[in-house]
Design an enzyme around this catalytic site. Structure first.
Site, PDB file in Angstrom:
ATOM      1  N   GLY A   1       0.806  -1.213   0.000  1.00 17.55           N
ATOM      2  CA  GLY A   1       0.000   0.000   0.000  1.00 17.55           C
ATOM      3  C   GLY A   1       0.839   1.262   0.000  1.00 17.55           C
ATOM      4  N   CYS A   2       0.196   2.370   0.348  1.00 19.13           N
ATOM      5  CA  CYS A   2       0.770   3.697   0.121  1.00 19.13           C
ATOM      6  C   CYS A   2       1.962   4.056   1.007  1.00 19.13           C
ATOM      7  CB  CYS A   2      -0.322   4.757   0.289  1.00 19.13           C
ATOM      8  SG  CYS A   2      -1.602   4.672  -0.976  1.00 19.13           S
ATOM      9  N   PHE A   3       2.171   3.336   2.110  1.00 15.65           N
ATOM     10  CA  PHE A   3       3.327   3.673   2.958  1.00 15.65           C
ATOM     11  C   PHE A   3       4.630   3.102   2.415  1.00 15.65           C
ATOM     12  CE2 PHE A   3       1.639  -0.265   4.963  1.00 15.65           C
ATOM     13  CZ  PHE A   3       2.780  -1.060   4.919  1.00 15.65           C
ATOM     14  N   ALA A   4       4.548   2.201   1.420  1.00 13.58           N
ATOM     15  CA  ALA A   4       5.703   1.370   1.058  1.00 13.58           C
ATOM     16  C   ALA A   4       6.825   2.111   0.337  1.00 13.58           C
ATOM     17  CB  ALA A   4       5.244   0.187   0.219  1.00 13.58           C
TER      18      ALA A   4
ATOM     19  N   PHE B   1       2.286   7.041   4.323  1.00 11.83           N
ATOM     20  CA  PHE B   1       1.099   6.708   5.117  1.00 11.83           C
ATOM     21  C   PHE B   1       0.317   5.635   4.371  1.00 11.83           C
ATOM     22  CE2 PHE B   1       1.554  11.473   5.188  1.00 11.83           C
ATOM     23  CZ  PHE B   1       2.179  11.565   6.422  1.00 11.83           C
TER      24      PHE B   1
END
Length: 396
Positions: free
Chosen positions: A168-171, A378
Site C-alpha cells: 500500500g501507500c506507505f511502502a 502513510f
C-alpha cells in the site's frame, strides 16, 4: 587461538559493512502514455462504466474530483481496454483474472522503463547491481515482478531479490528503509529499488453504498519510480542526490481499519475511514520528535518535506497541525496535481521533483537549500514510515 579467531571474525564482519551512510545515487520515473484530464474525468468515468443514469452520484463524484487538487493522471486502462473488459467496469463483478492478466505484464514493464532511466543516470554498468527490491500493490504472481524485472533488464541471475506485494501507500518509505539496511551492511552493494503501480486492480464502477471506493477512483493514478541506492559513492563517477540517515515504521494508535484493502474475485477493494487525515495529523508530531530529537531539531519548518499525498485533506491537516509554511509541501502538491496518488511510487516522484526544482531555483542543496528533511509514507494499518534525509550540495 580462540581470541585470534574472534579477532578475525570481527575484522571479517567489519569488512562486510560499508563505511558511510546509504545514498540515493539516481532516480527514474515512468507513466503509461494515456493521460487523463481530471476536469473531464467524471463524464468519462460514468460513461465508460454505464452509470450515466446515476446523476446525483455523478455530481458527488464531480465534487470529489474538483476537491482532489489533481489536474492530470496517467492510466494504463484506456477506453479501448475497458470496452474489451466490461466486467472491470462493473461495480463488484468477478473480474480478477482479467485484471491479473493485465498487471502481471504491465507492472514489471512500467517498472523496467523507470529502472532503465535510473540506471542511465547512475552511469554504471547494470552488472554492478547486487540487489533488487520490487514493490507493488497491483496484483500478485509467482515468480514475482522482481523476477520479471530481472529478466527484462538482463540483470545477473545471482542478483539478490526482495519482492513486496500488497503493502500500500506507505511502502515508498519501506523500500528506502530496507535498501538502507542492505546498502550499509553489504560493502559495495548497489540496490535497484522499483515501485510500480497500476490501477487496473482497483478500477470499478460507482456505488452509492461504497463512497470510499469512489474516493479512490478520484485519486489513484499509475506510475513507476526507480532508485539506485548505495553507500560509499565512487568519487567523480557516482553522484548522490540524498543521504538516508534514519528510518522508522510505526502503527498509529486506535487506527484499526482506517485504511485497508482486500484482494477478492472483484479485484482489490479499498476501504477508508473519514478520519484518516485526522489520525495522521494527530500523531505526526510524535513521529517527528522521535526522528529529530537526536539531531537537535524541533522546528519543522527547518526541514524539507516529502509527504505521501494520500489526498489534499491529509496535506492540509498536517500543514495546519504543524504550522508549516505552505511552501514546505509545494513539491508534494505538485506531484499530486500532475500525477494523482500513485501509491508507493509517489514519494519517489516527489524526491525527483524536489531535486530538479531545487536546481532550477538555484538552491544551494537538493533539499530546497536546506540540509535535513523528512519523508513520510502513510498507508494501511494505519502504518507510518518515517525517513530522515540529508540533502547534497548543488554545485554551480
Amino acid at each position: 587461538m580462540a581470541a585470534g579467531m574472534m579477532k578475525d571474525l570481527e575484522a571479517f564482519r567489519k569488512a562486510q559493512r560499508a563505511d558511510g551512510p546509504a545514498t540515493i545515487l539516481a532516480i527514474g520515473t515512468a507513466t503509461p502514455p494515456n493521460a487523463v484530464d481530471q476536469s473531464s474525468y467524471p463524464d468519462y468515468y460514468f460513461k465508460i462504466t454505464n452509470s450515466e443514469h446515476m446523476t446525483e452520484l455523478k455530481e458527488k463524484f464531480r465534487r470529489m474530483c474538483d476537491k482532489s487538487a489533481i489536474k492530470k493522471r496517467y492510466m494504463y486502462l484506456t477506453e479501448e481496454i475497458l470496452k474489451e473488459n466490461p466486467k472491470v467496469c462493473e461495480y463488484m463483478a468477478p473480474s480478477l483474472d482479467a485484471r491479473q492478466d493485465m498487471v502481471v505484464v504491465e507492472v514489471p514493464r512500467l517498472g523496467k522503463e523507470a529502472a532503465a532511466k535510473a540506471i542511465k543516470e547512475w552511469g554504471q554498468p547494470k552488472s554492478k547491481i547486487t540487489h533488487v527490491i520490487f514493490c507493488t500493490t497491483s496484483g500478485v504472481d509467482m515468480p514475482g515482478a522482481d523476477y520479471q524485472l530481472t529478466k527484462l533488464l538482463g540483470l545477473r541471475p545471482s542478483v539478490k531479490r526482495v519482492m513486496m506485494y500488497q503493502q500500500g501507500c506507505f511502502a515508498g518509505g519501506t523500500v528506502l528503509r530496507v535498501a538502507k539496511d542492505l546498502a550499509e551492511n553489504n560493502r559495495g552493494a548497489r540496490v535497484l529499488v522499483v515501485c510500480s503501480e497500476i490501477t487496473a486492480v482497483t478500477f470499478r464502477g460507482p456505488s452509492d453504498t461504497h463512497l470510499d471506493s469512489m474516493v479512490g477512483q478520484a485519486l489513484f493514478g499509475d506510475g513507476a519510480a526507480a532508485l539506485i541506492v548505495g553507500a560509499d559513492p565512487v568519487p567523480e563517477v557516482e553522484k548522490p542526490c540524498f543521504e538516508l540517515m534514519w528510518t522508522a515504521q510505526t502503527i498509529l494508535p486506535d487506527s484499526d481499519g482506517a485504511i485497508d484493502g482486500h484482494l477478492r474475485e472483484v479485484g482489490l477493494t479499498f476501504h477508508l475511514l473519514k478520519d484518516v487525515p485526522g489520525l495522521i495529523s494527530k500523531n505526526i508530531e510524535k513521529s517527528l520528535v522521535e526522528a529529530f530529537q537526536q539531531f537537535g531539531i524541533s522546528d519543522w519548518n527547518q526541514l524539507f518535506w516529502i509527504a505521501h499525498p494520500g489526498g489534499p485533506a491529509i496535506l492540509d491537516q498536517v500543514e495546519a497541525k504543524l504550522n508549516l509554511d505552505p511552501k514546505k509541501l509545494s513539491a508534494t502538491r505538485q506531484v499530486l496535481s500532475d500525477y494523482g496518488n500513485m501509491s508507493s511510487a509517489c514519494v519517489h516522484f516527489i524526491l525527483d521533483e524536489m531535486r530538479k526544482s531545487s536546481k532550477e531555483k538555484g538552491c544551494s542543496t537538493t533539499g530546497e537549500g536546506l540540509d535535513v528533511g523528512v519523508l513520510f509514507g502513510f498507508g494501511p494499518g494505519l502504518t507510518v514510515e518515517t525517513v530522515v534525509l540529508k540533502s547534497v550540495p548543488l554545485l554551480d
